[in-house]
Design an enzyme around this catalytic site. Structure first.
Site, mmCIF file in Angstrom:
data_model
loop_
_atom_site.group_PDB
_atom_site.id
_atom_site.type_symbol
_atom_site.label_atom_id
_atom_site.label_comp_id
_atom_site.label_asym_id
_atom_site.label_seq_id
_atom_site.Cartn_x
_atom_site.Cartn_y
_atom_site.Cartn_z
ATOM 1 N N LEU A 267 0.800 -1.324 -0.006
ATOM 2 C CA LEU A 267 0.163 0.114 0.030
ATOM 3 C C LEU A 267 0.796 1.290 0.023
ATOM 4 C CD1 LEU A 267 -2.434 -1.295 2.895
ATOM 5 C CD2 LEU A 267 -2.990 -1.526 0.287
ATOM 6 N N ASP A 300 10.483 -4.423 -5.355
ATOM 7 C CA ASP A 300 11.144 -5.808 -5.752
ATOM 8 C C ASP A 300 12.039 -6.248 -4.411
ATOM 9 O OD1 ASP A 300 10.596 -5.767 -8.548
ATOM 10 O OD2 ASP A 300 12.216 -4.445 -8.934
ATOM 11 N N ARG A 344 17.401 5.863 -1.203
ATOM 12 C CA ARG A 344 18.571 5.859 -1.894
ATOM 13 C C ARG A 344 18.337 5.797 -3.564
ATOM 14 N NH1 ARG A 344 21.446 0.358 0.868
ATOM 15 N NH2 ARG A 344 21.453 1.407 2.973
#
EC number: 2.7.1.15
Length: 358
Positions: A267, A300, A344
């Site tokens: 979410l 991922d 990052r």
């Protein structure tokens, strides 16, 4: 947050089957309009592809220290032969992250896949992506039998297979049917499926049935719900009740219709909703971060960390249904890793190692 060491009954092994790309990432204050030229902030060339990203996430999640990796991770994919980006960038990044590259095909039929990513700084690092599939849709990646053979050649049979949506749909459907069907006891690996991006033609119910773990964001959950209901994945002119359902209303459809054991719906900043066929469900809240820089590999990273937790658990000899007792902890750790990732820049290089997640 540390990783609990477990006395494994067998060596845990995760095999990721999916895409490998070179990412050309441009950061810009805003996206240009039609016919407009803007001065961007920066350009970087990095290793990516959803399959590669998830393999790196699995590998980095398996390092309990800089010298100890307790889950084997292998990658099955394809790149263009003699590609300097593979030998100098993709392959070293994978291997440094603890991923075996011995089953990656160097194709003479196509170039390495690529993604052009625009990161819009003015809206919290949201990204827009153009993908050229290249070798991800050629050679071995179009042949289910070749991929299954590559899996069987692994020195340790994988207990978890991770799949996404950036290789041919026919291949994905074939692999889902093969591994979900449990052709034999030795072939029975648990499938973690992240249908991203969702194929325009959807995923057949026959292929999705008995999937162990289905991980989607909110948009993908609606698209997949439409797909298993026999509706077009996306049809703005004919919206249905599915389009307005909340995660806790969507998840049971996958348990009931496709007999999926675990459904995870990410979410974004709101966290993650989890649900199991055996009745465990809940929401893990989002992790607050100081500044979102780039969301490219956050999903991922979540997939990789969760898959690694699952592989460790299964290696202890316990059943998938018994994972209910561990699922919230696994989701929390995966969510924390994804939160670290968005702070990052880049894809693979933004994914944290587990020993940095203290």
């Amino acid at each position: 947050m540390g990783i609990k060491e477990t006395p494994f009954a067998a060596n845990p092994h995760i095999c990721i089957i999916g895409s490998l790309n070179i990412d050309f990432v441009t950061s810009t204050p805003r996206c240009p309009g039609p016919g407009e030229t803007l001065t961007a902030t920066s350009l970087s060339v990095t290793a990516g592809g959803k399959g590669g990203n998830q393999a790196v996430a699995c590998g980095r999640a398996s390092f309990t220290s800089k010298s100890n990796q307790n889950v084997a991770v292998s990658m099955i994919g394809a790149v263009g032969t003699d590609d300097v980006y593979y030998t100098t960038l993709l392959k070293p990044t994978l291997e440094h992250s603890g991923v075996s590259t011995s089953s990656i095909e160097e194709s003479t039929d196509a170039q390495t896949g690529s993604a052009s990513i625009i990161v819009e700084e003015a809206v919290g690092g949201e990204n827009r992506i153009l993908v050229v599939p290249g070798a991800n849709h050629a050679g071995m990646m179009g042949d289910v039998a070749q991929i299954v053979t590559a899996v069987k050649r692994q020195s340790v049979p994988p207990s978890v297979i991770v799949l996404q949506g950036e290789i041919p749909r026919k291949t994905t459907l074939g692999l889902l049917e093969y591994f979900n069907g449990g052709v034999s006891a030795t072939d029975r690996a648990r499938v973690v499926f992240n249908p991203a991006p969702v194929f325009p033609e959807g995923i057949s119910l026959a292929a999705l049935r008995y999937t162990s773990v289905l991980i989607m964001n909110e948009t993908e959950a609606v698209q997949m719900s439409r797909s298993i209901a026999g509706l077009p994945v996306s049809d703005c002119e004919q919206p249905t009740e599915l389009d307005s359902l909340r995660p806790e209303q969507l998840a049971p459809r996958f348990h009931e219709t496709a007999e999926v054991q675990i459904v995870l719906i990410t979410l974004g900043a709101k966290g993650v909703y989890f649900s199991t066929r055996s009745g465990r469900r809940g929401t893990v809240p989002g992790v607050k971060v100081t500044k979102v820089v780039d969301t490219t590999a956050a999903g991922d990273t979540f997939v990789g960390y969760f898959s690694t937790a699952l592989a460790r658990f299964l290696a202890s000899g316990l059943s998938l249904e018994e994972f209910d007792s561990e699922i919230q902890d696994a989701v929390e750790k995966a969510n924390s890793a994804a939160a670290r990732c968005v702070q990052r820049r880049g894809a693979m290089q933004s994914i944290p190692f587990a020993y940095d997640m203290e």
